[in-house]
Write a protein that holds these residues in place. Structure first.
Motif, PDB file in Angstrom:
ATOM      1  N   VAL A 106       0.839  -1.196   0.000  1.00 50.43           N
ATOM      2  CA  VAL A 106       0.000   0.000   0.000  1.00 50.43           C
ATOM      3  C   VAL A 106       0.873   1.246   0.000  1.00 50.43           C
ATOM      4  CG1 VAL A 106      -1.658   1.321   1.353  1.00 50.43           C
ATOM      5  CG2 VAL A 106      -1.901  -1.132   1.152  1.00 50.43           C
ATOM      6  N   HIS A 107       0.671   2.081  -1.000  1.00 49.08           N
ATOM      7  CA  HIS A 107       1.345   3.374  -1.075  1.00 49.08           C
ATOM      8  C   HIS A 107       0.546   4.267  -2.009  1.00 49.08           C
ATOM      9  CE1 HIS A 107       4.512   6.371  -1.463  1.00 49.08           C
ATOM     10  NE2 HIS A 107       5.023   5.823  -0.384  1.00 49.08           N
ATOM     11  N   PRO A 108       0.156   5.457  -1.547  1.00 48.78           N
ATOM     12  CA  PRO A 108      -0.708   6.290  -2.390  1.00 48.78           C
ATOM     13  C   PRO A 108      -0.018   6.930  -3.586  1.00 48.78           C
ATOM     14  CG  PRO A 108      -0.245   7.393  -0.324  1.00 48.78           C
ATOM     15  CD  PRO A 108       0.343   6.022  -0.224  1.00 48.78           C
ATOM     16  N   ILE A 109       1.320   7.027  -3.572  1.00 45.34           N
ATOM     17  CA  ILE A 109       2.004   7.731  -4.654  1.00 45.34           C
ATOM     18  C   ILE A 109       2.735   6.767  -5.575  1.00 45.34           C
ATOM     19  CG2 ILE A 109       3.776   9.442  -5.189  1.00 45.34           C
ATOM     20  CD1 ILE A 109       3.065  10.747  -2.487  1.00 45.34           C
ATOM     21  N   SER A 110       3.649   6.009  -5.013  1.00 45.95           N
ATOM     22  CA  SER A 110       4.406   5.076  -5.849  1.00 45.95           C
ATOM     23  C   SER A 110       3.988   3.656  -5.508  1.00 45.95           C
ATOM     24  CB  SER A 110       5.909   5.252  -5.627  1.00 45.95           C
ATOM     25  OG  SER A 110       6.236   4.918  -4.293  1.00 45.95           O
ATOM     26  N   GLY A 111       3.864   2.861  -6.495  1.00 42.65           N
ATOM     27  CA  GLY A 111       3.432   1.492  -6.288  1.00 42.65           C
ATOM     28  C   GLY A 111       2.572   1.033  -7.440  1.00 42.65           C
ATOM     29  N   ASP A 112       2.215  -0.237  -7.382  1.00 37.87           N
ATOM     30  CA  ASP A 112       1.369  -0.757  -8.450  1.00 37.87           C
ATOM     31  C   ASP A 112      -0.070  -0.287  -8.259  1.00 37.87           C
ATOM     32  OD1 ASP A 112       0.794  -2.224  -6.222  1.00 37.87           O
ATOM     33  OD2 ASP A 112       0.810  -4.163  -7.232  1.00 37.87           O
ATOM     34  N   GLN A 113      -0.926  -0.627  -9.189  1.00 35.64           N
ATOM     35  CA  GLN A 113      -2.316  -0.168  -9.161  1.00 35.64           C
ATOM     36  C   GLN A 113      -3.060  -0.728  -7.957  1.00 35.64           C
ATOM     37  OE1 GLN A 113      -2.880   2.173 -11.186  1.00 35.64           O
ATOM     38  NE2 GLN A 113      -5.004   2.515 -10.694  1.00 35.64           N
ATOM     39  N   CYS A 114      -2.771  -1.959  -7.571  1.00 34.09           N
ATOM     40  CA  CYS A 114      -3.433  -2.535  -6.395  1.00 34.09           C
ATOM     41  C   CYS A 114      -3.030  -1.798  -5.124  1.00 34.09           C
ATOM     42  CB  CYS A 114      -3.089  -4.018  -6.265  1.00 34.09           C
ATOM     43  SG  CYS A 114      -3.974  -5.074  -7.419  1.00 34.09           S
ATOM     44  N   GLY A 115      -1.770  -1.416  -5.019  1.00 32.45           N
ATOM     45  CA  GLY A 115      -1.304  -0.683  -3.847  1.00 32.45           C
ATOM     46  C   GLY A 115      -1.955   0.679  -3.727  1.00 32.45           C
ATOM     47  N   LYS A 116      -2.097   1.366  -4.846  1.00 35.35           N
ATOM     48  CA  LYS A 116      -2.758   2.671  -4.838  1.00 35.35           C
ATOM     49  C   LYS A 116      -4.241   2.532  -4.508  1.00 35.35           C
ATOM     50  CE  LYS A 116       0.312   4.953  -8.089  1.00 35.35           C
ATOM     51  NZ  LYS A 116       0.429   5.614  -9.382  1.00 35.35           N
ATOM     52  N   PHE A 117      -4.853   1.500  -5.065  1.00 35.08           N
ATOM     53  CA  PHE A 117      -6.276   1.296  -4.819  1.00 35.08           C
ATOM     54  C   PHE A 117      -6.527   0.933  -3.356  1.00 35.08           C
ATOM     55  CE2 PHE A 117     -10.315  -1.057  -5.303  1.00 35.08           C
ATOM     56  CZ  PHE A 117     -11.061  -0.013  -5.812  1.00 35.08           C
ATOM     57  N   LYS A 118      -5.650   0.109  -2.768  1.00 38.74           N
ATOM     58  CA  LYS A 118      -5.799  -0.221  -1.354  1.00 38.74           C
ATOM     59  C   LYS A 118      -5.504   0.973  -0.463  1.00 38.74           C
ATOM     60  CE  LYS A 118      -5.207  -5.185  -1.337  1.00 38.74           C
ATOM     61  NZ  LYS A 118      -4.433  -6.309  -0.797  1.00 38.74           N
ATOM     62  N   ALA A 119      -4.597   1.845  -0.892  1.00 37.53           N
ATOM     63  CA  ALA A 119      -4.362   3.080  -0.135  1.00 37.53           C
ATOM     64  C   ALA A 119      -5.604   3.962  -0.163  1.00 37.53           C
ATOM     65  CB  ALA A 119      -3.161   3.822  -0.709  1.00 37.53           C
ATOM     66  N   ASP A 120      -6.263   4.010  -1.301  1.00 34.80           N
ATOM     67  CA  ASP A 120      -7.506   4.767  -1.417  1.00 34.80           C
ATOM     68  C   ASP A 120      -8.564   4.198  -0.470  1.00 34.80           C
ATOM     69  OD1 ASP A 120      -9.043   6.809  -2.437  1.00 34.80           O
ATOM     70  OD2 ASP A 120      -9.577   5.760  -4.277  1.00 34.80           O
ATOM     71  N   ILE A 121      -8.662   2.895  -0.417  1.00 34.76           N
ATOM     72  CA  ILE A 121      -9.622   2.243   0.483  1.00 34.76           C
ATOM     73  C   ILE A 121      -9.258   2.502   1.936  1.00 34.76           C
ATOM     74  CG2 ILE A 121     -10.456  -0.010   1.259  1.00 34.76           C
ATOM     75  CD1 ILE A 121     -10.296  -0.928  -1.650  1.00 34.76           C
ATOM     76  N   ALA A 122      -7.978   2.420   2.266  1.00 29.91           N
ATOM     77  CA  ALA A 122      -7.548   2.614   3.648  1.00 29.91           C
ATOM     78  C   ALA A 122      -7.844   4.034   4.136  1.00 29.91           C
ATOM     79  CB  ALA A 122      -6.055   2.312   3.774  1.00 29.91           C
ATOM     80  N   PHE A 123      -7.533   5.026   3.308  1.00 29.94           N
ATOM     81  CA  PHE A 123      -7.784   6.403   3.730  1.00 29.94           C
ATOM     82  C   PHE A 123      -9.275   6.732   3.708  1.00 29.94           C
ATOM     83  CE2 PHE A 123      -3.233   6.921   2.832  1.00 29.94           C
ATOM     84  CZ  PHE A 123      -2.864   7.533   4.009  1.00 29.94           C
ATOM     85  N   THR A 124     -10.041   6.051   2.898  1.00 35.03           N
ATOM     86  CA  THR A 124     -11.497   6.204   2.939  1.00 35.03           C
ATOM     87  C   THR A 124     -12.041   5.667   4.254  1.00 35.03           C
ATOM     88  OG1 THR A 124     -11.616   5.996   0.535  1.00 35.03           O
ATOM     89  CG2 THR A 124     -13.644   5.635   1.746  1.00 35.03           C
ATOM     90  N   PHE A 125     -11.550   4.525   4.679  1.00 30.81           N
ATOM     91  CA  PHE A 125     -11.950   3.933   5.957  1.00 30.81           C
ATOM     92  C   PHE A 125     -11.572   4.845   7.123  1.00 30.81           C
ATOM     93  CE2 PHE A 125     -10.859   1.242   9.606  1.00 30.81           C
ATOM     94  CZ  PHE A 125     -12.073   0.632   9.840  1.00 30.81           C
ATOM     95  N   LEU A 126     -10.344   5.346   7.105  1.00 32.35           N
ATOM     96  CA  LEU A 126      -9.894   6.219   8.185  1.00 32.35           C
ATOM     97  C   LEU A 126     -10.673   7.531   8.208  1.00 32.35           C
ATOM     98  CD1 LEU A 126      -6.049   5.653   7.983  1.00 32.35           C
ATOM     99  CD2 LEU A 126      -7.617   4.822   9.741  1.00 32.35           C
ATOM    100  N   SER A 127     -11.017   8.039   7.060  1.00 37.36           N
ATOM    101  CA  SER A 127     -11.800   9.262   7.005  1.00 37.36           C
ATOM    102  C   SER A 127     -13.208   9.035   7.556  1.00 37.36           C
ATOM    103  CB  SER A 127     -11.858   9.785   5.576  1.00 37.36           C
ATOM    104  OG  SER A 127     -12.368  11.078   5.551  1.00 37.36           O
ATOM    105  N   ALA A 128     -13.799   7.898   7.236  1.00 34.41           N
ATOM    106  CA  ALA A 128     -15.123   7.582   7.790  1.00 34.41           C
ATOM    107  C   ALA A 128     -15.072   7.506   9.313  1.00 34.41           C
ATOM    108  CB  ALA A 128     -15.632   6.264   7.208  1.00 34.41           C
ATOM    109  N   LEU A 129     -14.020   6.905   9.849  1.00 33.58           N
ATOM    110  CA  LEU A 129     -13.873   6.828  11.308  1.00 33.58           C
ATOM    111  C   LEU A 129     -13.698   8.213  11.929  1.00 33.58           C
ATOM    112  CD1 LEU A 129     -11.593   3.730  11.977  1.00 33.58           C
ATOM    113  CD2 LEU A 129     -13.979   4.048  12.596  1.00 33.58           C
ATOM    114  N   LEU A 130     -12.890   9.052  11.300  1.00 34.64           N
ATOM    115  CA  LEU A 130     -12.657  10.384  11.861  1.00 34.64           C
ATOM    116  C   LEU A 130     -13.919  11.237  11.865  1.00 34.64           C
ATOM    117  CD1 LEU A 130      -9.149  11.332  10.483  1.00 34.64           C
ATOM    118  CD2 LEU A 130      -9.775  10.761  12.811  1.00 34.64           C
ATOM    119  N   TRP A 131     -14.706  11.160  10.793  1.00 33.03           N
ATOM    120  CA  TRP A 131     -15.953  11.929  10.774  1.00 33.03           C
ATOM    121  C   TRP A 131     -16.927  11.411  11.821  1.00 33.03           C
ATOM    122  CZ3 TRP A 131     -16.794  16.531   8.749  1.00 33.03           C
ATOM    123  CH2 TRP A 131     -15.935  16.982   7.758  1.00 33.03           C
TER     124      TRP A 131
END
Length: 168
Positions: A106-131
């Protein structure tokens, strides 16, 4: 009490950062696959809109005044929107990139497409928790600082109820 205001500022700043990360990663995905139909990109467009709304409201409510606590209904709505975006992204991923919480690449900037997509999912989850935490803090603050209820007719006697004499 200043602790709740400090926690509110930290939560709003984290909400802003996480929403900006999600907007950037999702925007890159939308840019890379811009020739696909808008129907197939709908979940990413929805996530981008939720991220934009979150950036707007977190910037607006980052100002440290007590009125920023009374917006807990909007915090709940945005939290529900983030949970929906999380569910849509997880549903799209399926089993194509492995287990959803296997974050080895998982890496939002460098990495394969799966890593970027999982980073997107992870930060979406964390954002939902913070709100959600921000909404709970707002509910707590509003219930704590609610003005006392004023009765229509003030009491005539100042004694306890069991010390009163009968007026019969």
């Amino acid at each position: 009490m200043a602790l709740d205001r400090i926690v509110n500022i930290v939560l709003r700043a984290a909400e802003l950062v996480f929403a900006a990360i999600v907007a950037g990663v999702t925007g890159e995905h939308l840019h890379n696959f811009r020739h696909a139909s808008s129907w197939s990109q709908g979940r990413f467009i929805y996530t981008e809109v939720v991220a934009a709304l979150s950036i707007f409201f977190s910037l607006l409510w980052l100002v440290p005044f007590s009125w920023s606590f009374v917006h807990w209904p909007v915090d709940i709505i945005l939290s529900l929107c983030w949970w929906a975006a999380f569910g849509l992204l997880v549903n799209l991923l399926g089993n194509s990139c492995g287990y959803i919480f296997d974050w080895d690449n998982v890496h939002p900037i460098s990495g394969d497409q799966c890593g970027k997509f999982k980073a997107d999912i992870a930060f979406t989850f964390l954002s939902a928790l913070l709100w959600l935490v921000s909404a709970l803090l707002g509910i707590f603050w509003v219930s704590k600082h609610r003005p006392a209820r004023v009765d229509a007719a003030p009491r005539q006697s100042s004694g306890r109820w069991y010390r009163r004499r009968s007026r019969v």
